[in-house]
Scaffold this motif. Structure first.
Motif, PDB file in Angstrom:
ATOM      1  N   VAL A 141       0.855  -1.177   0.000  1.00 23.97           N
ATOM      2  CA  VAL A 141       0.000   0.000   0.000  1.00 23.97           C
ATOM      3  C   VAL A 141       0.896   1.233   0.000  1.00 23.97           C
ATOM      4  O   VAL A 141       1.917   1.276   0.679  1.00 23.97           O
ATOM      5  CB  VAL A 141      -0.957   0.001   1.214  1.00 23.97           C
ATOM      6  CG1 VAL A 141      -0.186  -0.002   2.518  1.00 23.97           C
ATOM      7  CG2 VAL A 141      -1.923   1.169   1.149  1.00 23.97           C
ATOM      8  N   LYS A 142       0.505   2.230  -0.821  1.00 27.24           N
ATOM      9  CA  LYS A 142       1.276   3.468  -0.948  1.00 27.24           C
ATOM     10  C   LYS A 142       0.408   4.656  -0.565  1.00 27.24           C
ATOM     11  O   LYS A 142      -0.782   4.693  -0.904  1.00 27.24           O
ATOM     12  CB  LYS A 142       1.774   3.639  -2.383  1.00 27.24           C
ATOM     13  CG  LYS A 142       2.703   2.544  -2.866  1.00 27.24           C
ATOM     14  CD  LYS A 142       3.119   2.781  -4.310  1.00 27.24           C
ATOM     15  CE  LYS A 142       4.042   1.694  -4.806  1.00 27.24           C
ATOM     16  NZ  LYS A 142       4.454   1.909  -6.220  1.00 27.24           N
ATOM     17  N   PHE A 143       1.031   5.620   0.114  1.00 25.71           N
ATOM     18  CA  PHE A 143       0.337   6.837   0.519  1.00 25.71           C
ATOM     19  C   PHE A 143       1.110   8.049  -0.002  1.00 25.71           C
ATOM     20  O   PHE A 143       2.258   8.246   0.387  1.00 25.71           O
ATOM     21  CB  PHE A 143       0.221   6.921   2.045  1.00 25.71           C
ATOM     22  CG  PHE A 143      -0.474   5.754   2.678  1.00 25.71           C
ATOM     23  CD1 PHE A 143      -1.856   5.711   2.733  1.00 25.71           C
ATOM     24  CD2 PHE A 143       0.258   4.699   3.210  1.00 25.71           C
ATOM     25  CE1 PHE A 143      -2.506   4.631   3.317  1.00 25.71           C
ATOM     26  CE2 PHE A 143      -0.382   3.619   3.793  1.00 25.71           C
ATOM     27  CZ  PHE A 143      -1.768   3.586   3.848  1.00 25.71           C
ATOM     28  N   GLY A 147       4.769  15.559  -2.703  1.00 23.26           N
ATOM     29  CA  GLY A 147       5.348  14.925  -3.882  1.00 23.26           C
ATOM     30  C   GLY A 147       6.105  13.661  -3.555  1.00 23.26           C
ATOM     31  O   GLY A 147       6.812  13.123  -4.409  1.00 23.26           O
ATOM     32  N   ASN A 148       5.951  13.148  -2.326  1.00 22.33           N
ATOM     33  CA  ASN A 148       6.667  11.959  -1.874  1.00 22.33           C
ATOM     34  C   ASN A 148       5.701  10.798  -1.686  1.00 22.33           C
ATOM     35  O   ASN A 148       4.483  10.955  -1.748  1.00 22.33           O
ATOM     36  CB  ASN A 148       7.407  12.251  -0.571  1.00 22.33           C
ATOM     37  CG  ASN A 148       8.257  13.508  -0.670  1.00 22.33           C
ATOM     38  OD1 ASN A 148       8.947  13.720  -1.657  1.00 22.33           O
ATOM     39  ND2 ASN A 148       8.174  14.355   0.346  1.00 22.33           N
ATOM     40  N   ILE A 149       6.257   9.608  -1.409  1.00 22.49           N
ATOM     41  CA  ILE A 149       5.428   8.416  -1.241  1.00 22.49           C
ATOM     42  C   ILE A 149       5.919   7.634  -0.026  1.00 22.49           C
ATOM     43  O   ILE A 149       7.105   7.294   0.081  1.00 22.49           O
ATOM     44  CB  ILE A 149       5.488   7.509  -2.489  1.00 22.49           C
ATOM     45  CG1 ILE A 149       4.885   8.221  -3.697  1.00 22.49           C
ATOM     46  CG2 ILE A 149       4.750   6.199  -2.227  1.00 22.49           C
ATOM     47  CD1 ILE A 149       4.987   7.420  -4.972  1.00 22.49           C
ATOM     48  N   LEU A 150       5.007   7.347   0.884  1.00 20.18           N
ATOM     49  CA  LEU A 150       5.236   6.398   1.964  1.00 20.18           C
ATOM     50  C   LEU A 150       4.612   5.064   1.567  1.00 20.18           C
ATOM     51  O   LEU A 150       3.497   5.044   1.032  1.00 20.18           O
ATOM     52  CB  LEU A 150       4.614   6.889   3.273  1.00 20.18           C
ATOM     53  CG  LEU A 150       5.305   8.040   4.011  1.00 20.18           C
ATOM     54  CD1 LEU A 150       4.423   8.525   5.155  1.00 20.18           C
ATOM     55  CD2 LEU A 150       6.667   7.603   4.530  1.00 20.18           C
ATOM     56  N   TYR A 151       5.306   3.961   1.828  1.00 12.27           N
ATOM     57  CA  TYR A 151       4.732   2.676   1.432  1.00 12.27           C
ATOM     58  C   TYR A 151       5.085   1.583   2.435  1.00 12.27           C
ATOM     59  O   TYR A 151       6.043   1.688   3.205  1.00 12.27           O
ATOM     60  CB  TYR A 151       5.174   2.283   0.021  1.00 12.27           C
ATOM     61  CG  TYR A 151       6.652   2.061  -0.156  1.00 12.27           C
ATOM     62  CD1 TYR A 151       7.232   0.808   0.068  1.00 12.27           C
ATOM     63  CD2 TYR A 151       7.491   3.092  -0.577  1.00 12.27           C
ATOM     64  CE1 TYR A 151       8.582   0.595  -0.112  1.00 12.27           C
ATOM     65  CE2 TYR A 151       8.848   2.887  -0.759  1.00 12.27           C
ATOM     66  CZ  TYR A 151       9.390   1.638  -0.536  1.00 12.27           C
ATOM     67  OH  TYR A 151      10.732   1.431  -0.710  1.00 12.27           O
ATOM     68  N   LYS A 179       9.850   7.132  -0.576  1.00 12.62           N
ATOM     69  CA  LYS A 179      10.359   7.485  -1.896  1.00 12.62           C
ATOM     70  C   LYS A 179      10.125   8.973  -2.128  1.00 12.62           C
ATOM     71  O   LYS A 179       9.035   9.488  -1.875  1.00 12.62           O
ATOM     72  CB  LYS A 179       9.660   6.655  -2.970  1.00 12.62           C
ATOM     73  CG  LYS A 179      10.235   6.796  -4.357  1.00 12.62           C
ATOM     74  CD  LYS A 179       9.532   5.861  -5.336  1.00 12.62           C
ATOM     75  CE  LYS A 179       9.827   4.414  -5.006  1.00 12.62           C
ATOM     76  NZ  LYS A 179       9.311   3.488  -6.043  1.00 12.62           N
ATOM     77  N   PHE A 180      11.159   9.649  -2.619  1.00 15.46           N
ATOM     78  CA  PHE A 180      11.048  11.103  -2.794  1.00 15.46           C
ATOM     79  C   PHE A 180      11.942  11.562  -3.941  1.00 15.46           C
ATOM     80  O   PHE A 180      12.887  10.870  -4.346  1.00 15.46           O
ATOM     81  CB  PHE A 180      11.444  11.831  -1.500  1.00 15.46           C
ATOM     82  CG  PHE A 180      12.858  11.572  -1.058  1.00 15.46           C
ATOM     83  CD1 PHE A 180      13.879  12.448  -1.387  1.00 15.46           C
ATOM     84  CD2 PHE A 180      13.174  10.428  -0.317  1.00 15.46           C
ATOM     85  CE1 PHE A 180      15.186  12.211  -0.982  1.00 15.46           C
ATOM     86  CE2 PHE A 180      14.474  10.186   0.095  1.00 15.46           C
ATOM     87  CZ  PHE A 180      15.485  11.072  -0.243  1.00 15.46           C
ATOM     88  N   VAL A 181      11.634  12.753  -4.452  1.00 16.43           N
ATOM     89  CA  VAL A 181      12.429  13.367  -5.509  1.00 16.43           C
ATOM     90  C   VAL A 181      13.459  14.274  -4.858  1.00 16.43           C
ATOM     91  O   VAL A 181      13.123  15.151  -4.057  1.00 16.43           O
ATOM     92  CB  VAL A 181      11.553  14.169  -6.490  1.00 16.43           C
ATOM     93  CG1 VAL A 181      12.416  14.827  -7.568  1.00 16.43           C
ATOM     94  CG2 VAL A 181      10.516  13.256  -7.130  1.00 16.43           C
ATOM     95  N   ILE A 187      15.026  10.184  -8.335  1.00 24.69           N
ATOM     96  CA  ILE A 187      14.055   9.610  -7.403  1.00 24.69           C
ATOM     97  C   ILE A 187      14.819   8.714  -6.423  1.00 24.69           C
ATOM     98  O   ILE A 187      15.453   7.737  -6.824  1.00 24.69           O
ATOM     99  CB  ILE A 187      12.979   8.808  -8.147  1.00 24.69           C
ATOM    100  CG1 ILE A 187      12.240   9.709  -9.133  1.00 24.69           C
ATOM    101  CG2 ILE A 187      12.001   8.179  -7.147  1.00 24.69           C
ATOM    102  CD1 ILE A 187      11.264   8.969 -10.016  1.00 24.69           C
ATOM    103  N   TYR A 188      14.758   9.056  -5.150  1.00 22.90           N
ATOM    104  CA  TYR A 188      15.481   8.319  -4.116  1.00 22.90           C
ATOM    105  C   TYR A 188      14.510   7.422  -3.348  1.00 22.90           C
ATOM    106  O   TYR A 188      13.372   7.816  -3.060  1.00 22.90           O
ATOM    107  CB  TYR A 188      16.173   9.292  -3.157  1.00 22.90           C
ATOM    108  CG  TYR A 188      17.231  10.131  -3.832  1.00 22.90           C
ATOM    109  CD1 TYR A 188      18.561   9.742  -3.831  1.00 22.90           C
ATOM    110  CD2 TYR A 188      16.889  11.318  -4.463  1.00 22.90           C
ATOM    111  CE1 TYR A 188      19.536  10.516  -4.445  1.00 22.90           C
ATOM    112  CE2 TYR A 188      17.857  12.098  -5.087  1.00 22.90           C
ATOM    113  CZ  TYR A 188      19.170  11.695  -5.073  1.00 22.90           C
ATOM    114  OH  TYR A 188      20.131  12.468  -5.689  1.00 22.90           O
ATOM    115  N   ASP A 189      14.987   6.234  -3.017  1.00 23.68           N
ATOM    116  CA  ASP A 189      14.167   5.244  -2.319  1.00 23.68           C
ATOM    117  C   ASP A 189      14.944   4.724  -1.110  1.00 23.68           C
ATOM    118  O   ASP A 189      16.056   4.210  -1.255  1.00 23.68           O
ATOM    119  CB  ASP A 189      13.829   4.092  -3.270  1.00 23.68           C
ATOM    120  CG  ASP A 189      12.730   3.198  -2.718  1.00 23.68           C
ATOM    121  OD1 ASP A 189      12.330   3.397  -1.563  1.00 23.68           O
ATOM    122  OD2 ASP A 189      12.267   2.309  -3.454  1.00 23.68           O
TER     123      ASP A 189
END
Length: 264
Positions: A141-143, A147-151, A179-181, A187-189
Motif C-alpha cells: 500500500v502506498k500513501f 510529492g513523496n510516497i510512503l509505502y 520514496k522522494f524526488v 528519485i530516491y528510495d
C-alpha cells in the motif's frame, strides 16, 4: 548462544524501457553479490522480462502481467542470507492488480497493489511439480505525501511442493519505505526489509531452509529519461529546419523573379 553477526552487501542495476503506456521491457544485473567468501564479492544473477498492462479498465483499477527469465550469472547458489536460487535457468510469471484511490478516496488517498505468481527455478524440470517451485506473493500500500510516497509491502517466496518446509520458515519480509524526488531530479528510495521468517520453528532442511538476513537497508536511485520526448524534440527541430529551408528557397525565388522583372 552467541550468533555470529554477518555482513551482506548487494549492488543491483535495473533498466526499464517503456515501449508504450501498456508494455515495458525490464532487465536487472547484479555487479556485486556478497557470498561470504573472499574480500570482494563476484557478480550475481540477472533477469530479463516484460510487464504488460491490460488497457480496457477504468483509471482506478489496473490489471497486468509480469514475466521474467532467471539467468544464473552468479557463482554461488543459493546465496547466503538471500532468498533461494538454484543456479539453473528459470522463469517466473506474476499477475498484477492495482487499486488506485489517490484521486477517489474521501479520507486518505492510497494505492493498493496485489501481486501473485509462480517461479520455476529450473526450466528442465516438470512445471508445478518440482520441490524447488515457489509461489511468489506481494501486497503493498502506498500513501502520497506531497510529492513523496510512503509505502508498506509484504513479499514472500513460498515452496509449494515441499511439504518438509512449513510456511513460517519460507523467505518472507515486511518492508516500510519512503520514496522522494531529490537533487538533480533523481528519485530516491529508502526502505528497510524486516524478516518475518521463523528460523527457530522445526522442519525443513538445507538448501530449502536457511538462515536469512534479519534485516536489510535498501538504498535506491532512479533516473527517469523519456526517449520519446527526445525523439519528439528532434522531429520538431527537423521540421523547423525544413520550414526555414523552404522559406529560404521561397525568398531566393522571389529575388530571382524580381531580378528578371527588372531586366525586362
Amino acid at each position: 548462544m552467541y550468533k555470529r553477526q554477518a555482513k551482506d552487501h548487494t549492488l543491483r542495476i535495473g533498466l526499464t524501457f517503456g515501449l508504450s503506456s501498456l508494455l515495458e521491457l525490464t532487465g536487472t544485473v547484479t555487479p556485486y553479490q556478497d557470498i561470504q567468501r573472499g574480500i570482494w564479492g563476484p557478480p550475481g544473477d540477472s533477469e530479463v522480462g516484460f510487464k504488460f498492462r491490460y488497457p480496457y479498465t477504468p483509471d482506478w483499477i489496473q490489471f497486468g502481467l509480469q514475466a521474467s527469465a532467471l539467468i544464473p550469472t552468479g557463482s554461488r547458489h543459493p546465496v547466503p542470507y538471500e532468498p533461494y536460487s538454484s543456479g539453473k535457468f528459470g522463469w517466473s510469471m506474476l499477475g498484477l492488480f492495482t487499486l488506485d484511490m489517490r484521486e477517489y478516496s474521501p479520507i486518505v488517498p492510497f494505492q493498493l497493489n496485489l501481486n501473485a505468481g509462480y517461479m520455476d527455478h529450473d526450466i528442465r524440470d516438470r512445471f508445478f511439480e518440482d520441490r524447488k517451485d515457489q509461489a511468489v506473493l506481494g501486497v503493498g500500500v502506498k500513501f502520497p505525501v506531497g510529492g513523496n510516497i510512503l509505502y508498506l509491502e509484504y513479499t514472500a517466496e513460498i515452496f509449494i511442493n515441499n511439504d518438509e518446509v512449513p510456511f513460517a520458515k519460507n523467505s518472507q519480509r515486511l518492508t516500510p519505505g519512503f520514496k522522494f524526488v531529490g537533487p538533480w531530479n533523481l528519485i530516491y528510495d529508502v526502505a528497510l526489509d524486516l524478516s518475518l521468517t521463523d528460523e527457530r520453528s522445526p522442519g525443513g532442511s538445507y538448501p530449502y531452509v536457511r538462515d536469512y538476513a534479519d534485516w536489510k537497508l535498501i538504498l535506491g536511485v532512479t533516473y527517469p529519461y523519456s526517449l520519446l520526448r527526445y525523439i519528439k524534440k528532434e522531429r520538431e527541430l527537423e521540421q523547423q529546419q525544413n520550414l526555414k529551408g523552404m522559406e529560404e528557397i521561397r525568398r531566393k525565388r522571389l529575388e530571382a523573379a524580381k531580378e528578371l522583372e527588372e531586366l525586362r
